[in-house]
Design a protein around this motif. Sequence first.
Motif, mmCIF file in Angstrom:
data_model
loop_
_atom_site.group_PDB
_atom_site.id
_atom_site.type_symbol
_atom_site.label_atom_id
_atom_site.label_comp_id
_atom_site.label_asym_id
_atom_site.label_seq_id
_atom_site.Cartn_x
_atom_site.Cartn_y
_atom_site.Cartn_z
ATOM 1 N N LYS A 1 -0.787 -8.789 -8.246
ATOM 2 C CA LYS A 1 -1.650 -8.402 -7.137
ATOM 3 C C LYS A 1 -2.240 -7.019 -7.394
ATOM 4 C CE LYS A 1 0.626 -11.094 -3.521
ATOM 5 N NZ LYS A 1 1.267 -11.048 -2.184
ATOM 6 N N ASP A 2 -3.382 -6.760 -6.759
ATOM 7 C CA ASP A 2 -4.067 -5.475 -6.982
ATOM 8 C C ASP A 2 -3.240 -4.294 -6.507
ATOM 9 O OD1 ASP A 2 -6.173 -6.893 -8.035
ATOM 10 O OD2 ASP A 2 -7.292 -6.968 -6.109
ATOM 11 N N ASP A 3 -2.466 -4.483 -5.470
ATOM 12 C CA ASP A 3 -1.678 -3.371 -4.927
ATOM 13 C C ASP A 3 -0.243 -3.406 -5.420
ATOM 14 O OD1 ASP A 3 -0.983 -5.679 -3.606
ATOM 15 O OD2 ASP A 3 -0.820 -4.734 -1.620
ATOM 16 N N THR B 1 6.455 1.875 -2.921
ATOM 17 C CA THR B 1 7.017 1.734 -1.564
ATOM 18 C C THR B 1 8.445 1.197 -1.608
ATOM 19 O OG1 THR B 1 4.813 1.303 -0.665
ATOM 20 C CG2 THR B 1 6.693 0.662 0.696
ATOM 21 N N GLU C 1 1.124 -1.833 -7.827
ATOM 22 C CA GLU C 1 1.632 -0.479 -8.066
ATOM 23 C C GLU C 1 2.129 0.154 -6.770
ATOM 24 O OE1 GLU C 1 0.072 3.811 -9.828
ATOM 25 O OE2 GLU C 1 -1.120 1.989 -10.107
ATOM 26 N N ASP C 2 1.359 -0.008 -5.696
ATOM 27 C CA ASP C 2 1.784 0.542 -4.411
ATOM 28 C C ASP C 2 3.067 -0.124 -3.903
ATOM 29 O OD1 ASP C 2 -0.397 2.197 -4.398
ATOM 30 O OD2 ASP C 2 -1.668 0.760 -3.284
ATOM 31 N N GLU D 1 5.291 -10.803 -6.349
ATOM 32 C CA GLU D 1 4.126 -9.968 -6.045
ATOM 33 C C GLU D 1 3.354 -9.543 -7.299
ATOM 34 O OE1 GLU D 1 3.090 -9.200 -3.063
ATOM 35 O OE2 GLU D 1 4.759 -9.962 -1.858
#
Length: 471
Positions: free
Chosen positions: A62-64, A71, A66-67, A59
């Motif tokens: 990818k832009d997310d 999570t 950090e999220d 992953e």
Amino acid sequence: MKNKLDMKSLKVKLWTYFILFAATIMTILWLLQIVFLNTYYKSMKTNEIKKIGDSLVAEYGKDDFEDIIYTTSFSRGVIIQILNEDGIPIFPMNTSFNPRPPKFNSMDSRKFIDKLENDNQGKILYTIEDSRLGRPTIVYGAVLQGEDGENLYLYINGLLDPIDSTTFVLKNQLIIVTIISLLLALGLSFIIASKISKPITQVTNAASVLAKGNYNVVFEKGDYTEIDDLVATLNYTTTELSKIEELRRDLIANVSHDLRTPLTLIKSYAEMIRDISGNNPEKRQSHVDVIIDESDRLTRLVNDILDLSKIEADLNQIDYKEFDIVRTTKEILKRFLILEEKDGFIFRLNCSDEIKVYGDEKKIEQVIYNLISNAVNFTGDNKLVFINIKNVGDFVKYEVKDTGKGIPEEELNHIWDRYYMVGKTHKRAVIGTGLGLSIVKNILTAHNSDFGVESHVNQGTTFWFQLNTNK
């Protein structure tokens, strides 16, 4: 009654196997839940950390991203950080939602990065003791490519929770389960073993009664198909043995009768010659003729018994060849001329001049002679015997018919037995010994020939058999 436990009995064997099975299952449970639980838990936890790390590596970028880290960290209960080349955490930074990151000293971070740099695949996974927590932790590391070309390092730390308390609880539960399981196994195995062995024991007891000669014993069915099949077979065997025993008694009684009658006559007429007719040539000759006739009857009886035993012992030696069955029949009828002349018997032969068949001529000659002898003994007051020989396709059908009282239908299947007499009333045969039909049956069976009997009460009886006309 047996006082000593029979270790080979079915009941004891089933009981033992059931206990061993229960003990094996409990042993496997103890090994899995107690002995191998720590190893299994560590393996599962290690695989879980590895899957999390591999997923984050995939992953990355990818832009997310950090999220995704946040999570994953909260949902899986692991610490996730990104380190720079100096071993300093650059992500996540200080935040109230992030689990407190572990404190790295320069030596620990350097060792972690060196391991990663020296790994060909750029990934590491190992277990280390956390000095602060005093517990082992699983560490996952992977090399990530930064935007400015420098290497970044993914660091994941998952705590191996202690399971000693869990093992203790499981151990106590397993002790209780083991005791209950063994007690249930003891009870159930005893009930099942008793239920299975009971019908077998009943069959054994009934068989013991049968072995003592009591053919009235009845084998009772049980709750299992296999036992029912065995019982049905034994009941059939008992019925057949009863029939054989009855035939044996009849055989002994009838043979004794046929032996005693001529012996009595021989003795009586010999005494008459000695005491009365010794000096009277005419009477003496008459008495001597009776003695000779009765001696011949005894000889025929012994020969028939020997022939029957010989045929039954050696049925496979059949000398097949082609012969004229009409000529054979005519030769046999010459032996009955004395009955035509003295007693008025009539033999009607209905056939063409020549009919060829394939078989053992000597044995078929014995069959024909015995069938004609049987017809002589049981024909009607007109003393008429019919002999019919006719072609039926590839076979020749041979029939011998009398005009006597016939045979009841329920007795037709028994007439081939040795010395079986219709109505169980043994009478002195005009000719033959009473063993003829049994000899006929054995010879024709050895020839693989079809044969049978047709009879109606007060309408006479017809015996028939078939022979091939070629090989």
